[in-house]
Motif scaffolding. Structure first.
Motif, PDB file in Angstrom:
ATOM      1  N   GLY A   1       0.779  -1.226   0.000  1.00 27.34           N
ATOM      2  CA  GLY A   1       0.000   0.000   0.000  1.00 27.34           C
ATOM      3  C   GLY A   1       0.814   1.281   0.000  1.00 27.34           C
ATOM      4  O   GLY A   1       0.246   2.364   0.059  1.00 27.34           O
TER       5      GLY A   1
ATOM      6  N   SER B   1      14.209   7.170  19.535  1.00 27.03           N
ATOM      7  CA  SER B   1      13.768   8.460  19.013  1.00 27.03           C
ATOM      8  C   SER B   1      13.670   8.457  17.488  1.00 27.03           C
ATOM      9  O   SER B   1      13.137   9.389  16.884  1.00 27.03           O
ATOM     10  CB  SER B   1      14.749   9.553  19.434  1.00 27.03           C
ATOM     11  N   ASP B   2      14.169   7.411  16.863  1.00 25.37           N
ATOM     12  CA  ASP B   2      14.175   7.328  15.410  1.00 25.37           C
ATOM     13  C   ASP B   2      12.766   7.061  14.884  1.00 25.37           C
ATOM     14  O   ASP B   2      12.063   6.206  15.414  1.00 25.37           O
ATOM     15  CB  ASP B   2      15.102   6.175  15.012  1.00 25.37           C
ATOM     16  N   THR B   3      12.363   7.782  13.849  1.00 20.96           N
ATOM     17  CA  THR B   3      11.034   7.537  13.279  1.00 20.96           C
ATOM     18  C   THR B   3      10.862   6.069  12.905  1.00 20.96           C
ATOM     19  O   THR B   3       9.807   5.475  13.127  1.00 20.96           O
ATOM     20  CB  THR B   3      10.798   8.434  12.046  1.00 20.96           C
TER      21      THR B   3
ATOM     22  N   SER C   1       9.590   3.780  15.519  1.00 19.76           N
ATOM     23  CA  SER C   1       8.170   3.887  15.880  1.00 19.76           C
ATOM     24  C   SER C   1       7.259   3.112  14.938  1.00 19.76           C
ATOM     25  O   SER C   1       6.053   3.073  15.128  1.00 19.76           O
ATOM     26  CB  SER C   1       7.743   5.359  15.887  1.00 19.76           C
ATOM     27  N   ILE C   2       7.832   2.498  13.911  1.00 23.04           N
ATOM     28  CA  ILE C   2       7.021   1.722  12.954  1.00 23.04           C
ATOM     29  C   ILE C   2       6.736   0.366  13.587  1.00 23.04           C
ATOM     30  O   ILE C   2       7.615  -0.497  13.659  1.00 23.04           O
ATOM     31  CB  ILE C   2       7.773   1.539  11.618  1.00 23.04           C
TER      32      ILE C   2
ATOM     33  N   SER D   1      13.247  11.527   3.336  1.00 16.84           N
ATOM     34  CA  SER D   1      11.803  11.365   3.124  1.00 16.84           C
ATOM     35  C   SER D   1      11.431   9.963   3.532  1.00 16.84           C
ATOM     36  O   SER D   1      12.116   9.007   3.177  1.00 16.84           O
ATOM     37  CB  SER D   1      11.435  11.525   1.643  1.00 16.84           C
ATOM     38  N   THR D   2      10.337   9.829   4.280  1.00 18.67           N
ATOM     39  CA  THR D   2       9.925   8.508   4.728  1.00 18.67           C
ATOM     40  C   THR D   2       8.473   8.259   4.353  1.00 18.67           C
ATOM     41  O   THR D   2       7.627   9.132   4.523  1.00 18.67           O
ATOM     42  CB  THR D   2      10.093   8.379   6.252  1.00 18.67           C
ATOM     43  N   TYR D   3       8.212   7.065   3.855  1.00 22.85           N
ATOM     44  CA  TYR D   3       6.870   6.652   3.475  1.00 22.85           C
ATOM     45  C   TYR D   3       6.477   5.486   4.352  1.00 22.85           C
ATOM     46  O   TYR D   3       7.183   4.480   4.374  1.00 22.85           O
ATOM     47  CB  TYR D   3       6.831   6.221   2.015  1.00 22.85           C
ATOM     48  N   THR D   4       5.375   5.639   5.058  1.00 19.87           N
ATOM     49  CA  THR D   4       4.943   4.614   5.989  1.00 19.87           C
ATOM     50  C   THR D   4       3.541   4.152   5.619  1.00 19.87           C
ATOM     51  O   THR D   4       2.702   4.988   5.296  1.00 19.87           O
ATOM     52  CB  THR D   4       4.905   5.200   7.417  1.00 19.87           C
ATOM     53  N   GLY D   5       3.294   2.858   5.671  1.00 17.58           N
ATOM     54  CA  GLY D   5       1.947   2.385   5.375  1.00 17.58           C
ATOM     55  C   GLY D   5       1.834   0.875   5.446  1.00 17.58           C
ATOM     56  O   GLY D   5       2.719   0.192   5.968  1.00 17.58           O
ATOM     57  N   GLN D   6       0.732   0.374   4.916  1.00 19.28           N
ATOM     58  CA  GLN D   6       0.478  -1.058   4.937  1.00 19.28           C
ATOM     59  C   GLN D   6       1.294  -1.735   3.844  1.00 19.28           C
ATOM     60  O   GLN D   6       1.216  -1.337   2.682  1.00 19.28           O
ATOM     61  CB  GLN D   6      -1.010  -1.344   4.714  1.00 19.28           C
TER      62      GLN D   6
ATOM     63  N   SER E   1       7.456  11.118  16.793  1.00 23.37           N
ATOM     64  CA  SER E   1       8.889  10.996  16.488  1.00 23.37           C
ATOM     65  C   SER E   1       9.346  11.991  15.421  1.00 23.37           C
ATOM     66  O   SER E   1      10.522  12.032  15.074  1.00 23.37           O
ATOM     67  CB  SER E   1       9.208   9.572  16.020  1.00 23.37           C
TER      68      SER E   1
ATOM     69  N   LEU F   1      -6.109   1.960   2.300  1.00 23.17           N
ATOM     70  CA  LEU F   1      -4.698   1.995   2.703  1.00 23.17           C
ATOM     71  C   LEU F   1      -4.520   2.081   4.217  1.00 23.17           C
ATOM     72  O   LEU F   1      -3.389   2.073   4.707  1.00 23.17           O
ATOM     73  CB  LEU F   1      -3.971   3.168   2.033  1.00 23.17           C
TER      74      LEU F   1
ATOM     75  N   ARG G   1      -3.600   3.447   6.977  1.00 26.34           N
ATOM     76  CA  ARG G   1      -2.859   4.608   7.463  1.00 26.34           C
ATOM     77  C   ARG G   1      -1.558   4.751   6.684  1.00 26.34           C
ATOM     78  O   ARG G   1      -0.735   3.848   6.686  1.00 26.34           O
ATOM     79  CB  ARG G   1      -2.555   4.430   8.952  1.00 26.34           C
TER      80      ARG G   1
ATOM     81  N   THR H   1       1.728   7.466   5.976  1.00 27.81           N
ATOM     82  CA  THR H   1       2.361   8.687   6.474  1.00 27.81           C
ATOM     83  C   THR H   1       3.527   9.078   5.572  1.00 27.81           C
ATOM     84  O   THR H   1       4.318   8.221   5.176  1.00 27.81           O
ATOM     85  CB  THR H   1       2.866   8.481   7.917  1.00 27.81           C
TER      86      THR H   1
ATOM     87  N   THR I   1       6.745  11.643   5.399  1.00 25.25           N
ATOM     88  CA  THR I   1       7.581  12.475   6.245  1.00 25.25           C
ATOM     89  C   THR I   1       8.708  13.064   5.421  1.00 25.25           C
ATOM     90  O   THR I   1       9.291  12.359   4.597  1.00 25.25           O
ATOM     91  CB  THR I   1       8.191  11.601   7.365  1.00 25.25           C
TER      92      THR I   1
END
Lengths: 445, 445
Positions: free
Chosen positions: A151, A288-290, A293-294, A311-316, B293, B308, B310, B312, B314
């Protein structure tokens, strides 16, 4: 009238009637009018090919869709513009993809294993087919957003968001099963076996979980990301790969002492103007690292680059609707006429090469029978291998026959650590294999 | 020969020779050959319009670029395909954008304030111009990736990644200056004034920091995100907006006691089939939250959606290269012929409406002179306003004339809290204004 209608139709053939295929059919039906408005075309699933016609499906097939168990029906159907391959596997799926492209059809696929296996062959096929298109004819499209991190739109981001930028590092939590397991081990103190059982019960782990827990699934994804980020082709088995089965409760205790946690990451980094290093391994990260937290089955990909910095992309990373959603985005792009003739390499062939070694701070955990001289042995071998010790961690010993301690090194090469570890493993006090992993935010990584 | 060359050229006029304009010119020059290969066109900056011709620039202008202090030169130059507006402001910039579109030129802009102000007018102009295009003629493009969260491709993601999905909530840390300040207050115990001074020294804060610290910059961005995510137009000043100047060291102490921190967030959420609520406010978040974070000047946007779940994003929200990079991505998309005729509304007009009230758990901090009956008064007013108390936090009192305590509420409406707060502020023990903020991960938010 008839020709107008032809022009205003995008006709799909879907190969695979499982979880993802069903999600795609559902989303297409639900949004029929919207998609027509968005693309100017009516999107129809003319054919659906499945392995077993007798199997019950958990979705409705439109009345006008012809269902068969022979994907060749899709290939010979001249009305089909785009083949959506969501069957999985690498043998039959390869046939579907290559033959579809050769017959001038666009391909949308969610098949990571296939792409990791056959990237160059697929690319060559796309190039060949497009080189032979008549002038002005639209090139065939090969789209695979769903193949890496279901996703998360990381493929289109790597294709489109860094065109004038220079990527220097790509770091991913790209396997949901292991991230779920490591989260459970960290937050709830579960053992490896307990967390694997939980992952199985939730459907995150396959019957044979080797591809997930061994890091091989993450490595397939990393290989594809490396091509997009750095323009290099590397054989998967050249990339160092360490999975999570060696991780113990003690590792999470020591990580917590250090203010951090452990994540399975796939990392590729430009280490010089000419070289890219890469590995899949558990890594230590500060809390403390993003990326720390995943949690759970979530995926994340972080791109470091000259212009965008980080740049970070987080999701399913998986699941019916996240994966189907990415296929739908591809289908819409194809239908509305977006052009992406170089699906793996928007910047053209690269000049970077892969090297299977890298520098990092390392976490090295040694299990031992207590006796005199252990610290001395360890210190001597560090010196011999030119490994600087940053700190030594030792929890109070509960069992003198089976204790463990951790050395955090200064920045050293993986190859140095491997040599050191082999030597430690040869000593009589050392019990079993020594475990080591890189520290993620080492500037020298 | 001449016509071939014309076809293979994308000619730009850039309005604005400051930080972002310079970054764009630099990146274009550095990647000249690559971009030609990628788009099939030579991308040339034919004209650059600046306010002050005499001012020294920190970038090289190509010899073939005509520099002037009159943007009308760009409008009347028929060879210019695309106008890049990076001058900022809303009066002259509006003229540039509207006139460029009307003269059939594509527009790429980084101007958040302009879009927040004139979204509907720009949209109408785009629609009008495109309705009058000859059949088969490419529609004009209006692209603004850099306008919201500079280096995060959130605009193209909202335009392209959720076409078959349904967005239910959008939460953003979308102001770098305030996020830097709040990080300093949390991690390093700085006061509001100290952190503002630090932000000024680093160039994160403007000479007049009101737009940042008051939450108004975040609100402009939220308004644009709301249009893309929910298809609704809302006047900026209808959206509740609370900035960060009221936050004190005690708030961070209480947040730490609760295991969390405070972030300035812009939130828009579908609260029923017909309604969307939104606000900009400091909010309390648990430390385990990925958004907690996000530190320093970094931005993040989280999208919750049916398919999707969630996602994110960044990255860098501002700065020369992150912002210029987003403009470059737009320029490349225009040059290679991507089509995006509905820049604000890929799904067409929506039916949702904005309501300026929402339910949430709230953090309410009251400053007081110690005397008998405070807890009783507070409890009575909570009961009167039907506000359930989840917990009460009171650090040991150091100064009986100036102490504070915090009430964490159950899920209640903002309007209830406002009424309660006004009543508390009328009591004789209450010192100054009562501060309140929502708790982010309240399921009922």
């Amino acid at each position: 009238m008839s020709s107008m209608q032809l022009q205003a139709t995008e006709t799909l053939g879907i190969v695979g009637g499982g979880t993802v295929g069903g999600g795609i059919v559902e989303i297409l039906e639900k949004n029929r009018d919207l998609f027509t408005k968005m693309t100017g075309k009516e999107i129809n699933v003319a054919r659906l090919a499945v392995r077993d016609l007798g199997k019950a499906r958990d979705f409705d097939t439109p009345a006008t869709t012809v269902v068969s168990d022979n994907f060749e029906d899709i290939l010979v159907d001249g009305s089909i513009d785009t083949v959506v391959e969501v069957m999985g596997g690498t043998s039959l799926a390869k046939d579907v993809v290559i033959k579809s492209l050769k017959s001038g059809k666009n391909v949308v696929t969610a098949n990571k294993a296939l792409i990791a296996d056959c990237l160059v062959e697929i690319e060559n096929t796309v190039n060949e087919v497009n080189a032979n298109r008549a002038e002005g004819e639209k090139p065939v499209e090969f789209r695979y957003e769903a193949a890496v991190c279901g996703g998360i739109p990381i493929i289109s981001s790597l294709q489109g968001d860094f065109v004038g930028d220079e990527i220097t590092m790509c770091t991913g939590i790209i396997n949901g099963c292991t991230n779920y397991m490591l989260t459970e081990m960290d937050k709830n103190g579960l053992s490896y076996d307990e967390s694997l059982q939980g992952a199985s019960e939730l459907g995150y782990a396959e019957a044979d979980p080797t591809l997930d827990v061994g890091g091989f699934d993450a490595r397939s994804k990393l290989k594809i990301l490396m091509r997009l980020a750095f323009g290099i082709d590397v054989e998967e088995d050249e990339i160092s790969c360490k999975g999570i089965p060696e991780l113990t409760k003690e590792d999470f205790e020591y990580a917590a002492m250090l203010g951090g946690t452990i994540k399975l990451t796939g990392v590729a980094k430009k280490i010089s103007d000419s070289d890219v290093a890469a590995f899949v391994s558990p890594t230590y990260l500060d809390n403390s690292d993003t990326l720390a937290s995943i949690s759970g089955a979530t995926n994340a990909v972080e791109i470091q680059s000259k212009n965008l910095v980080r740049s970070t992309y987080t999701g399913q990373g998986a699941g019916r609707y996240p994966t189907a959603n990415s296929c739908i985005n591809d289908i819409i792009k194809v239908a509305r006429g977006d052009i992406n003739p170089l699906p793996f390499n928007s910047k053209g062939p690269g000049t970077l090469k892969f090297v299977n070694d890298f520098k990092s701070k390392f976490y090295i955990r040694m299990r031992y029978r207590d006796q005199n001289g252990i610290t001395k042995d360890c210190g001597n071998l560090c010196e011999e291998n030119n490994i600087g010790i940053y700190s030594i961690l030792q929890n109070p010993i509960k069992n003198r026959n089976d204790a463990c301690f951790v050395v955090m090194t200064d920045s050293v090469k993986l190859s140095q650590v491997k040599k050191f570890v082999a030597q430690i493993e040869g000593l009589d006090w050392c019990k079993g294999e020594v475990f080591f992993m890189p520290v993620l935010r080492d500037e020298d990584l």
